[in-house]
Design a protein around this motif. Structure first.
Motif, mmCIF file in Angstrom:
data_model
loop_
_atom_site.group_PDB
_atom_site.id
_atom_site.type_symbol
_atom_site.label_atom_id
_atom_site.label_comp_id
_atom_site.label_asym_id
_atom_site.label_seq_id
_atom_site.Cartn_x
_atom_site.Cartn_y
_atom_site.Cartn_z
ATOM 1 N N ASN A 149 74.198 60.389 -37.127
ATOM 2 C CA ASN A 149 73.595 59.740 -38.288
ATOM 3 C C ASN A 149 72.130 60.132 -38.419
ATOM 4 N N ARG A 150 71.491 60.322 -37.244
ATOM 5 C CA ARG A 150 70.085 60.737 -37.231
ATOM 6 C C ARG A 150 69.881 61.795 -36.169
ATOM 7 N N LEU A 181 66.974 53.958 -34.373
ATOM 8 C CA LEU A 181 68.429 54.022 -34.588
ATOM 9 C C LEU A 181 68.921 52.645 -35.021
ATOM 10 N N ASN A 182 69.813 52.622 -35.997
ATOM 11 C CA ASN A 182 70.473 51.373 -36.379
ATOM 12 C C ASN A 182 71.647 51.092 -35.456
ATOM 13 N N VAL A 233 68.066 62.536 -41.488
ATOM 14 C CA VAL A 233 69.050 61.472 -41.669
ATOM 15 C C VAL A 233 70.261 62.089 -42.348
ATOM 16 N N SER A 237 82.224 54.672 -30.348
ATOM 17 C CA SER A 237 81.200 54.109 -31.219
ATOM 18 C C SER A 237 81.835 53.382 -32.410
ATOM 19 N N THR A 261 76.052 51.759 -30.132
ATOM 20 C CA THR A 261 74.997 52.673 -30.545
ATOM 21 C C THR A 261 74.910 53.774 -29.488
ATOM 22 N N GLY A 320 72.799 58.904 -32.579
ATOM 23 C CA GLY A 320 71.579 59.701 -32.702
ATOM 24 C C GLY A 320 71.681 60.914 -31.798
ATOM 25 N N GLU A 359 73.679 61.598 -44.117
ATOM 26 C CA GLU A 359 74.452 60.568 -44.838
ATOM 27 C C GLU A 359 75.946 60.671 -44.526
ATOM 28 N N GLU A 394 74.962 53.361 -34.803
ATOM 29 C CA GLU A 394 74.717 54.754 -35.185
ATOM 30 C C GLU A 394 74.793 55.686 -33.978
#
Ligand SMILES: Nc1ncnc2c1ncn2[C@@H]1O[C@H](COP(=O)(O)OP(=O)(O)OP(=O)(O)O)[C@@H](O)[C@H]1O
Ligand SMILES: [Mg+2]
Length: 232
Positions: free
Chosen positions: A205-206, A29-30, A220, A184, A190, A35, A222, A33
């Motif tokens: 996001n994921r 995970l960025n 993923v 967030s 995150t 998840g 977008e 983001e």
């Protein structure tokens, strides 16, 4: 990458019987983001979250959060990590019954290094006017919002939410997801959400799909949806 989980393995031994809960699970995970971990009952979702949050340990593999390899931490460093970096929200709200809304949140504020202002957090969860109530004087959805506020007050780097909408009606579940999305966005937190509700993956996001302890799919997204637009 803010969070890198690589080849995580975990088995539980109960007498003669060994249950494999995680088989080489890898997820990333960025920063900032959301998840979603999606999977049926018993697929290893809570096990994964508990290891990421430092309340359980892996047999093999690594968990790196914010450039720290927590799978190498001893108990003291894990305690510090949990206290300083991680916000937990569980399905059961775990509120302290004889403390008010404010006091329940202040308990966590008092042990946090760099807490957010209580009034900001109360406003964010929409409970400013109910801050002096006791948990028994709140609806289930409102109690879940107190639980989210308590996790958020410490300004965690990583917010872990385990099946937080399971006990809520549709409208309250959407409120809780909207709140988490707002947190967030506003604080750059995150977030990892565990659920068996496929619709919730639209806000992520994921999305990672778990089956019998194995990550079988990663999507993923977008263009994550607004929580208000999610339907089930
Ligand atoms: N402390 C434990 N001791 C023994 N077995 C365990 C333990 N915790 C989990 N397990 C087993 O590991 C497997 C994964 O459990 P886990 O709680 O991670 O599933 P889950 O995906 O969170 O399920 P649910 O959606 O029902 O919460 C299950 O087979 C479970 O019985
Ligand atoms: Mg679970």
């Amino acid at each position: 990458m803010f969070m890198v989980i690589k080849d995580l393995c975990k088995s539980y031994q109960a007498g003669e019987i060994e249950t494999v809960a995680l088989r080489n699970a890898s997820i990333t995970l960025n920063k900032g983001e959301i998840g979603v971990i999606l999977g049926p009952s018993g697929s290893g979702k809570s096990t994964l979250m508990n290891i990421i949050g430092g309340i359980d340990t892996a047999d093999r593999g690594s968990v790196i959060v914010d450039n720290q390899e927590i799978t190498k931490f001893d108990d003291n460093r894990l305690t510090e990590y949990r206290r300083e970096k991680i916000g937990f929200v569980f399905q059961s709200y775990n509120l302290i019954p004889h403390l008010t809304v404010s006091e329940n949140i202040e308990v966590i504020e008092s042990i946090s290094k760099d807490p957010l202002p209580l009034s900001d957090v109360l406003a964010a969860v929409g409970l400013t006017d109910k801050k002096n109530r006791f948990p028994r004087e709140l609806s289930g959805g409102e109690q879940q919002r107190v639980a989210i506020a308590r996790a958020v007050i410490k300004n965690p780097h990583l917010l872990l939410c385990d099946e937080i909408t399971g006990a809520l009606d549709y409208a309250s579940a959407i409120d809780a997801l909207d709140l988490i999305q707002e947190v967030s966005n506003r604080f750059g937190t995150t977030v990892l959400i565990i659920t068996h509700n496929t619709a919730i993956s639209k806000i992520a996001n994921r999305v990672y799909k778990l089956r019998s302890g194995e990550v079988v799919d990663c999507i993923v997204n977008e263009n994550p949806s607004d929580a208000r637009k999610v339907e089930w």
